[in-house]
Design a protein around this motif. Sequence first.
Motif, PDB file in Angstrom:
ATOM      1  N   GLN A   1     -74.687  78.639  -3.485  1.00 43.24           N
ATOM      2  CA  GLN A   1     -73.851  77.434  -3.510  1.00 43.24           C
ATOM      3  C   GLN A   1     -74.639  76.225  -3.020  1.00 43.24           C
ATOM      4  OE1 GLN A   1     -70.529  78.576  -1.089  1.00 43.24           O
ATOM      5  NE2 GLN A   1     -69.433  79.556  -2.778  1.00 43.24           N
ATOM      6  N   ALA A   2     -75.418  76.401  -1.952  1.00 44.59           N
ATOM      7  CA  ALA A   2     -76.228  75.298  -1.417  1.00 44.59           C
ATOM      8  C   ALA A   2     -77.274  74.869  -2.439  1.00 44.59           C
ATOM      9  CB  ALA A   2     -76.887  75.714  -0.109  1.00 44.59           C
ATOM     10  N   ASP A   3     -77.879  75.827  -3.140  1.00 46.11           N
ATOM     11  CA  ASP A   3     -78.865  75.493  -4.177  1.00 46.11           C
ATOM     12  C   ASP A   3     -78.218  74.693  -5.304  1.00 46.11           C
ATOM     13  OD1 ASP A   3     -80.911  76.727  -2.814  1.00 46.11           O
ATOM     14  OD2 ASP A   3     -80.847  78.583  -4.004  1.00 46.11           O
ATOM     15  N   ALA A   4     -77.023  75.104  -5.715  1.00 40.57           N
ATOM     16  CA  ALA A   4     -76.316  74.387  -6.785  1.00 40.57           C
ATOM     17  C   ALA A   4     -75.960  72.966  -6.332  1.00 40.57           C
ATOM     18  CB  ALA A   4     -75.060  75.153  -7.187  1.00 40.57           C
ATOM     19  N   GLU A   5     -75.511  72.842  -5.095  1.00 39.96           N
ATOM     20  CA  GLU A   5     -75.173  71.523  -4.567  1.00 39.96           C
ATOM     21  C   GLU A   5     -76.426  70.648  -4.470  1.00 39.96           C
ATOM     22  OE1 GLU A   5     -72.948  69.438  -0.741  1.00 39.96           O
ATOM     23  OE2 GLU A   5     -73.205  71.611  -0.802  1.00 39.96           O
ATOM     24  N   GLU A   6     -77.539  71.250  -4.024  1.00 39.94           N
ATOM     25  CA  GLU A   6     -78.796  70.502  -3.932  1.00 39.94           C
ATOM     26  C   GLU A   6     -79.221  69.998  -5.312  1.00 39.94           C
ATOM     27  OE1 GLU A   6     -83.316  71.144  -2.218  1.00 39.94           O
ATOM     28  OE2 GLU A   6     -82.244  72.862  -3.034  1.00 39.94           O
ATOM     29  N   LYS A   7     -79.111  70.837  -6.326  1.00 44.37           N
ATOM     30  CA  LYS A   7     -79.481  70.450  -7.683  1.00 44.37           C
ATOM     31  C   LYS A   7     -78.601  69.302  -8.164  1.00 44.37           C
ATOM     32  CE  LYS A   7     -79.932  72.248 -12.370  1.00 44.37           C
ATOM     33  NZ  LYS A   7     -79.684  73.376 -13.253  1.00 44.37           N
ATOM     34  N   ARG A   8     -77.293  69.423  -7.911  1.00 48.61           N
ATOM     35  CA  ARG A   8     -76.357  68.375  -8.322  1.00 48.61           C
ATOM     36  C   ARG A   8     -76.683  67.061  -7.624  1.00 48.61           C
ATOM     37  NH1 ARG A   8     -72.131  66.208  -6.156  1.00 48.61           N
ATOM     38  NH2 ARG A   8     -72.005  67.690  -4.449  1.00 48.61           N
ATOM     39  N   LEU A   9     -76.971  67.117  -6.329  1.00 55.70           N
ATOM     40  CA  LEU A   9     -77.282  65.910  -5.570  1.00 55.70           C
ATOM     41  C   LEU A   9     -78.603  65.288  -6.012  1.00 55.70           C
ATOM     42  CD1 LEU A   9     -76.118  66.972  -1.997  1.00 55.70           C
ATOM     43  CD2 LEU A   9     -75.042  65.314  -3.510  1.00 55.70           C
ATOM     44  N   LEU A  10     -79.600  66.119  -6.321  1.00 56.86           N
ATOM     45  CA  LEU A  10     -80.876  65.594  -6.806  1.00 56.86           C
ATOM     46  C   LEU A  10     -80.711  64.890  -8.153  1.00 56.86           C
ATOM     47  CD1 LEU A  10     -83.377  68.410  -5.793  1.00 56.86           C
ATOM     48  CD2 LEU A  10     -83.235  66.098  -4.852  1.00 56.86           C
ATOM     49  N   GLU A  11     -79.859  65.459  -9.018  1.00 62.37           N
ATOM     50  CA  GLU A  11     -79.597  64.818 -10.305  1.00 62.37           C
ATOM     51  C   GLU A  11     -78.887  63.484 -10.098  1.00 62.37           C
ATOM     52  OE1 GLU A  11     -77.429  67.820 -12.424  1.00 62.37           O
ATOM     53  OE2 GLU A  11     -79.244  68.945 -12.953  1.00 62.37           O
TER      54      GLU A  11
ATOM     55  N   ARG B   1     -81.438  56.180  -8.733  1.00 66.57           N
ATOM     56  CA  ARG B   1     -82.758  55.549  -8.717  1.00 66.57           C
ATOM     57  C   ARG B   1     -83.065  54.884 -10.062  1.00 66.57           C
ATOM     58  NH1 ARG B   1     -86.202  60.058  -5.313  1.00 66.57           N
ATOM     59  NH2 ARG B   1     -85.572  59.290  -3.260  1.00 66.57           N
ATOM     60  N   ALA B   2     -82.670  55.530 -11.152  1.00 68.19           N
ATOM     61  CA  ALA B   2     -82.895  54.946 -12.480  1.00 68.19           C
ATOM     62  C   ALA B   2     -82.083  53.658 -12.630  1.00 68.19           C
ATOM     63  CB  ALA B   2     -82.523  55.944 -13.571  1.00 68.19           C
ATOM     64  N   ARG B   3     -80.807  53.673 -12.191  1.00 71.11           N
ATOM     65  CA  ARG B   3     -79.985  52.460 -12.249  1.00 71.11           C
ATOM     66  C   ARG B   3     -80.582  51.355 -11.397  1.00 71.11           C
ATOM     67  NH1 ARG B   3     -74.573  53.367 -10.140  1.00 71.11           N
ATOM     68  NH2 ARG B   3     -75.205  55.503  -9.909  1.00 71.11           N
ATOM     69  N   LYS B   4     -81.038  51.708 -10.211  1.00 76.53           N
ATOM     70  CA  LYS B   4     -81.643  50.739  -9.292  1.00 76.53           C
ATOM     71  C   LYS B   4     -82.887  50.120  -9.920  1.00 76.53           C
ATOM     72  CE  LYS B   4     -83.478  50.574  -4.574  1.00 76.53           C
ATOM     73  NZ  LYS B   4     -83.776  51.394  -3.400  1.00 76.53           N
ATOM     74  N   GLU B   5     -83.680  50.922 -10.599  1.00 73.80           N
ATOM     75  CA  GLU B   5     -84.896  50.426 -11.248  1.00 73.80           C
ATOM     76  C   GLU B   5     -84.542  49.467 -12.382  1.00 73.80           C
ATOM     77  OE1 GLU B   5     -88.785  49.739 -11.591  1.00 73.80           O
ATOM     78  OE2 GLU B   5     -87.893  50.995 -10.041  1.00 73.80           O
ATOM     79  N   GLN B   6     -83.460  49.756 -13.100  1.00 77.25           N
ATOM     80  CA  GLN B   6     -83.041  48.863 -14.174  1.00 77.25           C
ATOM     81  C   GLN B   6     -82.565  47.518 -13.621  1.00 77.25           C
ATOM     82  OE1 GLN B   6     -80.039  51.085 -16.222  1.00 77.25           O
ATOM     83  NE2 GLN B   6     -81.513  52.160 -17.528  1.00 77.25           N
ATOM     84  N   LEU B   7     -81.932  47.528 -12.469  1.00 75.83           N
ATOM     85  CA  LEU B   7     -81.394  46.302 -11.883  1.00 75.83           C
ATOM     86  C   LEU B   7     -82.453  45.478 -11.167  1.00 75.83           C
ATOM     87  CD1 LEU B   7     -78.062  47.733 -10.459  1.00 75.83           C
ATOM     88  CD2 LEU B   7     -78.376  46.365 -12.535  1.00 75.83           C
ATOM     89  N   ARG B   8     -83.531  46.074 -10.784  1.00 67.47           N
ATOM     90  CA  ARG B   8     -84.585  45.368 -10.058  1.00 67.47           C
ATOM     91  C   ARG B   8     -85.239  44.341 -10.978  1.00 67.47           C
ATOM     92  NH1 ARG B   8     -87.705  49.595  -7.258  1.00 67.47           N
ATOM     93  NH2 ARG B   8     -86.128  49.338  -5.662  1.00 67.47           N
ATOM     94  N   PRO B   9     -85.459  43.095 -10.474  1.00 63.59           N
ATOM     95  CA  PRO B   9     -86.091  42.076 -11.333  1.00 63.59           C
ATOM     96  C   PRO B   9     -87.528  42.478 -11.653  1.00 63.59           C
ATOM     97  CG  PRO B   9     -85.807  41.261  -9.085  1.00 63.59           C
ATOM     98  CD  PRO B   9     -85.149  42.591  -9.156  1.00 63.59           C
ATOM     99  N   ARG B  10     -87.927  42.148 -12.857  1.00 62.96           N
ATOM    100  CA  ARG B  10     -89.264  42.485 -13.310  1.00 62.96           C
ATOM    101  C   ARG B  10     -90.248  41.447 -12.794  1.00 62.96           C
ATOM    102  NH1 ARG B  10     -88.388  47.323 -14.250  1.00 62.96           N
ATOM    103  NH2 ARG B  10     -86.941  47.831 -15.890  1.00 62.96           N
ATOM    104  N   ARG B  11     -91.395  41.888 -12.381  1.00 64.27           N
ATOM    105  CA  ARG B  11     -92.454  40.972 -11.953  1.00 64.27           C
ATOM    106  C   ARG B  11     -93.185  40.456 -13.180  1.00 64.27           C
ATOM    107  NH1 ARG B  11     -95.653  43.901  -7.047  1.00 64.27           N
ATOM    108  NH2 ARG B  11     -93.867  44.220  -5.677  1.00 64.27           N
ATOM    109  N   LYS B  12     -93.589  39.229 -13.070  1.00 62.27           N
ATOM    110  CA  LYS B  12     -94.405  38.686 -14.148  1.00 62.27           C
ATOM    111  C   LYS B  12     -95.830  39.132 -13.878  1.00 62.27           C
ATOM    112  CE  LYS B  12     -91.529  34.708 -14.999  1.00 62.27           C
ATOM    113  NZ  LYS B  12     -91.441  33.249 -15.018  1.00 62.27           N
TER     114      LYS B  12
END
Length: 182
Positions: free
Chosen positions: A108-118, A124-135
């Motif tokens: 159960q802990a392994d399944a929860e860890e996998k879910r949390l990592l996903e 992190r992907a959403r945060k990267e999309q929202l971060r302003p791009r450097r010129k």
Amino acid sequence: MTISALRALLDEELPDVPRHPAPQIPHTARNPHTARKRKRMNQQPAVPGPRPAQDTTPSYDDPPLSTGALLAWAIAHSTKGIARKGVQARELLAELRTLRADAERIAQADAEEKRLLEALAAVRARKEQLRPRRKTTAPGTATATQAAVRAWARSKGLPVAERGSIPASVVEAWKAAQGGAR
């Protein structure tokens, strides 16, 4: 405890666990020496007298006892060895139950860890999309521009170092000389 008794215990306690199918060995085929001896003992005596006792060893065709009934029988048995084995079997079954519960909690802990990592990866992907791009400049452009500024400054007699940052006043004078295009 015999293998068949232990197998019956395991089958009753953990019916869903797949097991390797063990071959069914006839009762008398366990040890050829004891099989011959048992055969001789069951033959009719040559001299009249009392008959030998019937073999009371359980056969593989007997229906298996429930685990609880078998343990209760063994623990209450008058033979110390059988009673000791009954206690050992009860303790082993308790340990197996604990190990199984621990294994389920770990799964159960392994399944929860996998879910949390996903979920973390999605955040992190959403945060990267929202971060302003450097010129950024094309590779080598900054170095070429710095070299051009340094060469221009030297030709005009302005002090500039071989390496490091170029003073802002020199860069501004260069941009003005270039017509403000850059």
